[in-house]
Write a protein that holds these residues in place. Structure first.
Motif, PDB file in Angstrom:
ATOM      1  N   ALA A  13       0.782  -1.101   0.056  1.00  0.00           N
ATOM      2  CA  ALA A  13      -0.012   0.047  -0.050  1.00  0.00           C
ATOM      3  C   ALA A  13       0.811   1.265   0.168  1.00  0.00           C
ATOM      4  O   ALA A  13       2.129   1.237   0.062  1.00  0.00           O
ATOM      5  N   GLY A  14       0.182   2.349  -0.079  1.00  0.00           N
ATOM      6  CA  GLY A  14       1.042   3.650  -0.100  1.00  0.00           C
ATOM      7  C   GLY A  14       0.241   4.372   1.053  1.00  0.00           C
ATOM      8  O   GLY A  14      -0.893   4.100   1.535  1.00  0.00           O
ATOM      9  N   LEU A  15       0.508   5.609   1.366  1.00  0.00           N
ATOM     10  CA  LEU A  15      -0.236   6.457   2.344  1.00  0.00           C
ATOM     11  C   LEU A  15       0.222   7.818   1.918  1.00  0.00           C
ATOM     12  O   LEU A  15       0.947   8.567   1.418  1.00  0.00           O
ATOM     13  N   ARG A  16      -1.025   8.452   1.694  1.00  0.00           N
ATOM     14  CA  ARG A  16      -1.114   9.904   1.199  1.00  0.00           C
ATOM     15  C   ARG A  16      -1.833  10.830   2.210  1.00  0.00           C
ATOM     16  O   ARG A  16      -2.405  10.485   3.143  1.00  0.00           O
ATOM     17  N   ARG A  17      -1.399  12.068   2.107  1.00  0.00           N
ATOM     18  CA  ARG A  17      -1.884  13.168   3.248  1.00  0.00           C
ATOM     19  C   ARG A  17      -3.156  13.189   3.489  1.00  0.00           C
ATOM     20  O   ARG A  17      -3.720  12.953   4.285  1.00  0.00           O
ATOM     21  N   ARG A  18      -3.870  12.881   2.120  1.00  0.00           N
ATOM     22  CA  ARG A  18      -5.350  13.065   2.129  1.00  0.00           C
ATOM     23  C   ARG A  18      -5.877  11.768   2.906  1.00  0.00           C
ATOM     24  O   ARG A  18      -7.188  11.899   3.143  1.00  0.00           O
ATOM     25  N   ASP A  19      -5.188  10.630   2.772  1.00  0.00           N
ATOM     26  CA  ASP A  19      -5.737   9.299   3.514  1.00  0.00           C
ATOM     27  C   ASP A  19      -5.783   9.747   5.216  1.00  0.00           C
ATOM     28  O   ASP A  19      -6.351   9.174   5.850  1.00  0.00           O
ATOM     29  N   LEU A 101       1.424  -5.946   7.560  1.00  0.00           N
ATOM     30  CA  LEU A 101       0.774  -4.723   6.652  1.00  0.00           C
ATOM     31  C   LEU A 101       1.681  -3.676   6.127  1.00  0.00           C
ATOM     32  O   LEU A 101       1.474  -2.724   5.812  1.00  0.00           O
ATOM     33  N   GLU A 102       3.033  -4.241   6.443  1.00  0.00           N
ATOM     34  CA  GLU A 102       4.419  -3.230   6.174  1.00  0.00           C
ATOM     35  C   GLU A 102       4.074  -1.905   6.802  1.00  0.00           C
ATOM     36  O   GLU A 102       4.384  -0.804   5.981  1.00  0.00           O
ATOM     37  N   ARG A 103       3.835  -1.911   8.105  1.00  0.00           N
ATOM     38  CA  ARG A 103       3.520  -0.700   8.666  1.00  0.00           C
ATOM     39  C   ARG A 103       4.295  -0.584  10.165  1.00  0.00           C
ATOM     40  O   ARG A 103       4.397  -1.609  10.792  1.00  0.00           O
ATOM     41  N   GLN A 104       4.407   0.792  10.430  1.00  0.00           N
ATOM     42  CA  GLN A 104       5.298   0.913  11.742  1.00  0.00           C
ATOM     43  C   GLN A 104       4.893   2.244  12.156  1.00  0.00           C
ATOM     44  O   GLN A 104       4.357   3.295  11.525  1.00  0.00           O
ATOM     45  N   PRO A 178       1.265  11.576  23.801  1.00  0.00           N
ATOM     46  CA  PRO A 178       2.082  11.810  22.644  1.00  0.00           C
ATOM     47  C   PRO A 178       2.293  13.309  22.335  1.00  0.00           C
ATOM     48  O   PRO A 178       1.520  14.081  22.514  1.00  0.00           O
ATOM     49  N   ASP A 179       3.585  13.490  22.146  1.00  0.00           N
ATOM     50  CA  ASP A 179       4.136  14.899  21.332  1.00  0.00           C
ATOM     51  C   ASP A 179       4.106  14.684  19.983  1.00  0.00           C
ATOM     52  O   ASP A 179       3.806  15.674  19.254  1.00  0.00           O
ATOM     53  N   THR A 180       4.629  13.467  19.568  1.00  0.00           N
ATOM     54  CA  THR A 180       4.502  13.279  18.016  1.00  0.00           C
ATOM     55  C   THR A 180       4.128  11.816  17.935  1.00  0.00           C
ATOM     56  O   THR A 180       4.410  10.798  18.875  1.00  0.00           O
ATOM     57  N   ILE A 181       3.532  11.471  16.578  1.00  0.00           N
ATOM     58  CA  ILE A 181       3.079  10.275  16.334  1.00  0.00           C
ATOM     59  C   ILE A 181       3.653  10.024  14.726  1.00  0.00           C
ATOM     60  O   ILE A 181       3.153  10.993  13.836  1.00  0.00           O
ATOM     61  N   GLU A 182       4.264   9.207  14.409  1.00  0.00           N
ATOM     62  CA  GLU A 182       4.726   9.020  13.162  1.00  0.00           C
ATOM     63  C   GLU A 182       4.058   7.681  12.434  1.00  0.00           C
ATOM     64  O   GLU A 182       4.719   6.627  12.951  1.00  0.00           O
ATOM     65  N   PHE A 183       3.413   7.828  11.433  1.00  0.00           N
ATOM     66  CA  PHE A 183       3.169   6.637  10.671  1.00  0.00           C
ATOM     67  C   PHE A 183       4.078   6.392   9.291  1.00  0.00           C
ATOM     68  O   PHE A 183       4.027   7.146   8.438  1.00  0.00           O
ATOM     69  N   TRP A 184       4.191   5.014   9.367  1.00  0.00           N
ATOM     70  CA  TRP A 184       5.288   4.727   8.263  1.00  0.00           C
ATOM     71  C   TRP A 184       4.617   3.492   7.492  1.00  0.00           C
ATOM     72  O   TRP A 184       4.344   2.441   8.144  1.00  0.00           O
ATOM     73  N   GLN A 185       4.685   3.611   6.122  1.00  0.00           N
ATOM     74  CA  GLN A 185       4.064   2.706   5.215  1.00  0.00           C
ATOM     75  C   GLN A 185       5.167   2.385   4.187  1.00  0.00           C
ATOM     76  O   GLN A 185       5.721   3.127   3.560  1.00  0.00           O
ATOM     77  N   GLY A 186       5.611   0.993   4.244  1.00  0.00           N
ATOM     78  CA  GLY A 186       6.623   0.716   3.283  1.00  0.00           C
ATOM     79  C   GLY A 186       6.281   0.659   2.122  1.00  0.00           C
ATOM     80  O   GLY A 186       5.257   0.372   1.422  1.00  0.00           O
ATOM     81  N   ASP A 193       6.738   5.849   2.626  1.00  0.00           N
ATOM     82  CA  ASP A 193       5.728   7.135   2.981  1.00  0.00           C
ATOM     83  C   ASP A 193       5.873   7.089   4.658  1.00  0.00           C
ATOM     84  O   ASP A 193       5.661   6.318   5.268  1.00  0.00           O
ATOM     85  N   ARG A 194       6.301   8.457   5.117  1.00  0.00           N
ATOM     86  CA  ARG A 194       6.410   8.778   6.306  1.00  0.00           C
ATOM     87  C   ARG A 194       5.634  10.051   6.758  1.00  0.00           C
ATOM     88  O   ARG A 194       5.834  11.112   6.078  1.00  0.00           O
ATOM     89  N   PHE A 195       4.457  10.009   7.666  1.00  0.00           N
ATOM     90  CA  PHE A 195       3.895  11.286   8.050  1.00  0.00           C
ATOM     91  C   PHE A 195       4.023  11.387   9.777  1.00  0.00           C
ATOM     92  O   PHE A 195       3.759  10.479  10.270  1.00  0.00           O
ATOM     93  N   ARG A 196       4.629  12.582   9.923  1.00  0.00           N
ATOM     94  CA  ARG A 196       4.539  12.946  11.284  1.00  0.00           C
ATOM     95  C   ARG A 196       3.595  13.956  11.834  1.00  0.00           C
ATOM     96  O   ARG A 196       3.629  14.946  11.266  1.00  0.00           O
ATOM     97  N   TYR A 197       2.811  13.578  13.007  1.00  0.00           N
ATOM     98  CA  TYR A 197       1.987  14.440  13.546  1.00  0.00           C
ATOM     99  C   TYR A 197       2.743  15.055  14.752  1.00  0.00           C
ATOM    100  O   TYR A 197       3.528  14.275  15.487  1.00  0.00           O
TER     101      TYR A 197
END
Ligand SMILES: Cc1cc2nc3c(=O)[nH]c(=O)nc-3n(C[C@H](O)[C@H](O)[C@H](O)COP(=O)(O)O)c2cc1C
Length: 212
Positions: A13-19, A101-104, A178-186, A193-197
């Motif tokens: 899969a991929g991860l997009r900002r709009r998801d 799910l190839e996710r972290q 949490p101060d930060t949460i990062e979602f990683w999709q291989g 794809d990595r997005f950090r809140y």
């Protein structure tokens, strides 16, 4: 054995900002439900990183018990190595790797104890044997023999036979806010794809894409 041969391409899969949800807790809950649906073994298992007073890190697996508006909750022995380290420095990291799910997901935040009444509810939800073990184990201390542990287990088991096991004073929950949460999709070719809140001063979350 040539370890460099262990190489997997991530293609699921991929991860997009709009998801992404506006709130990272909602995003976590969505991914968690997908991990359960995908039958990821032990989906609540997460690595908990802490540091001691010298700044030396340690890490171990613990089980996530709940997620709520305060953060991520786990239970442990307050006098264990992790308990002592969190006492001195409440900063912690949590890491989930759902390989199916190839996710972290990486969470960094500040830890505090949950109220004893709440810990009691988690303790009551444990099977009898696990409740006894919480009284028996001076978690993280050196033990001479397994027999010593088993003997103590039998004694405590007998003591509370047919009764409710009380909450040990050194056992309970922590919440990591949490101060930060990062979602990683291989992704293929290691272009993941990595997005950090990141929590901002106004309480809103900033979302940024990170380079893989
Ligand atoms: C799958 C798994 C789940 C675990 N869950 C917990 C847990 O919820 N709480 C806990 O205190 N230890 C749990 N442990 C044991 C810890 O990893 C660790 O060995 C123990 O807490 C002592 O850590 P410390 O000496 O760094 O404090 C778990 C271990 C594994 C492998």
């Amino acid at each position: 054995m040539k370890l460099t041969a262990f190489r997997k391409e991530y293609t699921l899969a991929g991860l997009r900002r709009r998801d992404l949800a506006e709130n990272p807790t909602l995003q976590f809950q969505e991914w968690f439900e997908q991990a359960v649906k995908a039958e990821v073994p032990e989906p609540t298992a997460m690595s908990l990183a802490t540091v001691n007073e010298l700044g030396q890190p340690s890490v171990r697996t613990v089980l996530l018990k709940a997620v709520d508006e305060r953060g991520f909750i786990f239970c442990t022995n307050y006098e264990s190595r992790k308990g002592c380290e969190l006492n001195g420095n409440p900063n912690a990291g949590l890491l989930f790797f759902w390989k199916e799910l190839e996710r972290q997901v990486f969470i960094s935040g500040v830890t505090r104890k949950i109220p004893a009444g709440e810990s009691d509810a988690y303790f009551k939800a444990r099977p009898f044997g696990s409740q006894v073990a919480a009284w028996v184990s001076k978690q993280s201390s050196v033990v001479e023999h397994r027999e010593a542990l088993e003997k103590k287990f039998q004694e405590v088991e007998q003591e509370y036979s047919g009764q409710e096991v009380p909450l040990p004073p050194n056992w309970g929950g922590y919440v990591v806010t949490p101060d930060t949460i990062e979602f990683w999709q291989g992704r293929v070719n290691r272009l993941h794809d990595r997005f950090r809140y990141t929590k901002q001063a106004d309480g809103l979350w900033k979302v940024e894409r990170l380079s893989p």
